[in-house]
Design an enzyme around this catalytic site. Structure first.
Site, PDB file in Angstrom:
ATOM      1  N   TYR A   1     -25.593   9.758  -1.905  1.00  0.00           N
ATOM      2  CA  TYR A   1     -25.176  11.164  -1.925  1.00  0.00           C
ATOM      3  C   TYR A   1     -25.221  11.894  -0.459  1.00  0.00           C
ATOM      4  O   TYR A   1     -24.409  12.357  -0.208  1.00  0.00           O
ATOM      5  CB  TYR A   1     -26.470  11.901  -2.699  1.00  0.00           C
ATOM      6  CG  TYR A   1     -26.244  13.350  -2.941  1.00  0.00           C
ATOM      7  CD1 TYR A   1     -25.440  13.902  -3.849  1.00  0.00           C
ATOM      8  CD2 TYR A   1     -27.004  14.256  -2.055  1.00  0.00           C
ATOM      9  CE1 TYR A   1     -25.390  15.113  -4.231  1.00  0.00           C
ATOM     10  CE2 TYR A   1     -26.986  15.771  -2.292  1.00  0.00           C
ATOM     11  CZ  TYR A   1     -26.052  16.033  -3.207  1.00  0.00           C
ATOM     12  OH  TYR A   1     -25.854  17.426  -3.430  1.00  0.00           O
TER      13      TYR A   1
ATOM     14  N   ASP B   1     -16.532  23.925 -14.210  1.00  0.00           N
ATOM     15  CA  ASP B   1     -17.277  23.711 -12.929  1.00  0.00           C
ATOM     16  C   ASP B   1     -17.309  25.257 -12.067  1.00  0.00           C
ATOM     17  O   ASP B   1     -16.496  25.233 -11.547  1.00  0.00           O
ATOM     18  CB  ASP B   1     -17.317  22.571 -12.277  1.00  0.00           C
ATOM     19  CG  ASP B   1     -17.909  22.053 -11.257  1.00  0.00           C
ATOM     20  OD1 ASP B   1     -18.873  23.096 -10.697  1.00  0.00           O
ATOM     21  OD2 ASP B   1     -17.913  20.828 -10.894  1.00  0.00           O
TER      22      ASP B   1
END
Length: 701
Positions: free
Chosen positions: A473, A636
């Protein structure tokens, strides 16, 4: 597991060209749009894909069909989907919590689209369904986002997300009868539901963007409202925010004793102001700290005393105590001081529970309210702990424990005696004893030591031929700690390696580690990730031909940047719901709030040039990229799908070899939260089968 694993056939790796179809990609509408930054013109030929135009809709439909056509040719796609379903199909139960006369918990029988909330009457012991989100929509794509009770447990408010959108609705019910008692609140975003007595609650939202721009319009002035039951939403009282005190993110909640209203205010994802109001004595808000240079969060209150978790003068966090009479930072006194390990604090049962992160692994200590150590809590092993939170009067607490090869188990814990016992152990068709989870430390480009967890089946030979997923990440102070995943279990059961490096930009080593991966140091994140891949290859875990790089959201940026910097690093790439246009990310929805990590192209010429030098969209060239599946969702509204659309279109146009570039666009889904089980399994099956197929695996054995 009783299915047969996928095995690599002996011999050479089969080239993708051997079995791929001719890549006749859909054509996106191109224009001549350019933007000028500090005298430099930057082309944005696929700007139309930012708009919900008919041309964009047509292109999206064509991409969906193209991707499904390609994936349908993978001979073992259905087998992998069936494997996922078989292992996924186990009962999942949450830790219970008490509200009024009932004990509540959620449960998923196995493959239900959404988990169901149940409750047990504490007197009669009768159990019934309280809320069933599977009935919110036909296909289970409307999810329960939040559930909040008043102090008596007689009223409840719950928010729902439709199709994964961050825009929610709040429904208010009589918790005893389960009947709706007020109008539904609409257009609520990034909000809690915090009750004050029996008359109403606080929540947060933005002004709704104009028609047609819900997925892209900027949302930068948050507002805190008080909704009084029985009144219209249009009459709700503005408590904080808006034009008078403009802040991008506002969170409001009432303390457990119902005495204080607390507001956390921020303009970015790091650093916040704290405000507090004494609801019993009245008066205005008291500002506890000014500016956005520190992070501070109220953990507990006790009469006039206020306990705050903060990184002020403590990059690894500390717990301090102050008083409502003068809560400014100058008065803060240590209760739990900073140590060399990152601290997180919960309050429950009259105690503080301090979770320390040591090389991404948790350790938990229990303290009294003066900061005196009561005990270190024995954990089942090395992994991640959740829980140890609850009401002050609750002595029976719960915590969860798991890691990459241990399915999450819930434990019951007595706060006074310190004794714990298994409360709920999932019956998963997975044997942890058959697997290895090891931690290594490797060296990044600048000499920084970085930890990485590597997980695989016992007996795996380090011959460079193991299918490997490298996942990370690297941003927003987010720590990637060990956790069980059915998708990863299937990957490992079939001979795959799953590796997770704790790269800079995350929170594993506190504020310094986070800041070392932000703004003009962002490339450290990519260097750490690339070095992780090189380590795995040099040690024989895998090789370029058998490695996939994967990440979502900020991790999608990581993958997009890595594959454009080092297209030769991996065979497969999965940039998921990624921030991929680094020059315009701050123009959409709440994107401007990400500037602490990224900086913006408008900040300075130096910042613009730095962003442009790694922005995935702006660094696609005519070279051979890995086989790529760009994933996004049509709903989204956090990282808008235009990022993935434009990046995917650029890749498809400039890919110079036969490695496919697919856009997998999920319908009726958002950034990730609230997806139905079917949607999650479907995407996982597509990713795993695509990775193996592109690595040259033709059949299952």
């Amino acid at each position: 597991m009783n299915f047969k694993p996928i095995l690599l056939t002996a011999g050479v790796l089969f080239s993708a060209t051997f079995y791929s179809q001719k890549m006749n990609y859909p054509k996106a509408l191109k224009g001549n749009q350019t933007d000028t930054y500090f005298g430099t013109a930057v082309a944005d030929p696929f700007r139309d894909l930012e708009n919900d135009s008919e041309a964009t809709k047509k292109w999206v439909d064509e991409e969906v069909n193209f991707t499904q056509s390609y994936l349908s040719k993978i001979p073992f796609r259905d087998q992998i989907k069936n494997q996922l379903k078989e292992v996924w199909n186990y009962e999942k139960i949450s830790a219970p919590f008490k509200e009024g006369d009932y004990t509540y918990y959620s449960k998923n029988d196995g493959l239900q689209a959404q988990s169901v909330f149940y409750r047990t009457n504490n007197k009669t012991k009768a159990t019934e369904v309280f809320l069933d989100p599977n009935k919110f929509s036909e296909k289970g794509t409307t999810s329960l986002a939040q559930l909040s009770f008043n102090k008596k447990g007689t009223l409840a408010g719950y928010s729902i997300s439709e199709g994964g959108s961050d825009w929610n609705k709040i429904i208010i019910i009589d918790a005893i009868t389960k009947k709706q008692i007020d109008e539904t609140l609409v257009d609520v975003k990034f909000s809690g539901i915090s009750w004050l007595g029996d008359e109403g609650f606080y929540y947060s939202s933005y002004d709704k963007p104009k028609e047609g721009t819900v997925l892209s319009g900027m949302t930068d002035k948050h507002k805190v409202f008080y909704h009084k039951l029985g009144t219209k939403q249009s009459e709700d009282q503005l408590i904080f925010g808006g034009e008078k005190t403009p802040r991008r993110y506002l969170g409001a909640y009432v303390t457990e004793d119902q005495r204080y209203l607390v507001i956390s205010a921020a303009n970015a994802t790091n650093g916040n102001e704290l405000y507090i109001k004494d609801l019993k004595k009245g008066g205005d808000f008291i500002q506890i700290n000014k500016g956005f240079d520190i992070n501070a969060n109220i953990v507990d209150t006790d009469g006039d005393d206020i306990f705050i978790s903060t990184d002020k003068d403590a990059p690894n966090m500390r717990l301090v105590k102050t008083t409502i009479k003068n809560p400014s930072p100058e008065t803060w006194k240590n209760v739990i001081p900073e140590t060399e390990n990152v601290l997180g604090v919960n309050s429950a049962g009259g105690y503080f529970f301090a979770t320390y992160m040591i090389d991404a692994i948790d350790q938990v200590k229990q303290y009294d309210k003066t900061g005196k150590l009561i005990r270190e809590i024995a954990l089942p092993g090395k992994g991640t702990v959740g829980g140890f939170g609850g009401k002050k009067t609750e002595k029976e607490l719960y915590f969860s424990f798991g890691n990459y090869i241990t399915p999450g188990t819930i434990y019951k814990f007595n706060a006074d005696s310190g004794k714990s016992e298994v409360y709920q152990k999932p019956k998963v068709k997975f044997n942890p004893e058959d697997y290895v989870s090891e931690q290594v430390f490797y060296t990044s480009k600048d000499g920084t030591k970085v930890p990485m967890m590597i997980n695989y089946k016992k007996g795996t030979k380090l011959n460079g031929k193991n299918p490997t997923i490298l996942y990370a990440y690297g941003g927003f102070n987010v720590s990637l700690q060990p956790g069980f995943s059915v998708s990863n279990a299937i990957w490992m059961e079939n001979g795959g390696v799953y590796a997770v490096p704790n790269i800079r930009g995350g929170g594993e080593y506190g504020k310094k580690w986070h800041d070392a991966g932000t703004k003009l140091q962002k490339k450290n994140v990519f260097d750490d990730f690339i070095a992780a891949g090189e380590y795995l290859q040099s040690k024989g875990y895998t090789s370029k031909e058998y490695m996939a790089i994967s990440g979502g959201s900020n991790g999608g940026l990581l993958v997009g940047a890595t594959m454009t910097i080092r297209p030769d690093l991996a065979r497969v790439a999965f940039p998921a719901v990624g921030v991929l246009d680094m020059l315009r990310y701050n123009k959409f929805t709440a994107g401007a709030g990400w500037s602490y990590d990224y900086g913006t192209a408008e900040d300075s010429k130096e910042m613009f040039e730095y962003l442009k030098s790694y922005s995935p969209l702006h660094n696609v060239k005519k070279v051979c990229y890995p086989s790529t599946m760009v994933t996004t969702s049509d709903h989204d509204d956090r990282v808008v799908p235009a990022h993935s659309f434009k990046f995917g279109a650029e890749l498809q146009e400039k890919q110079s070899c036969d490695n496919p570039v697919l856009l997998r666009i999920e319908k009726n889904a958002g950034h990730g939260a609230g997806r139905s089980t079917e949607q999650i399994i479907g995407e996982s099956a597509d990713k795993l089968s695509f990775a193996l197929y592109e690595m040259g695996i033709k059949t299952l054995k």
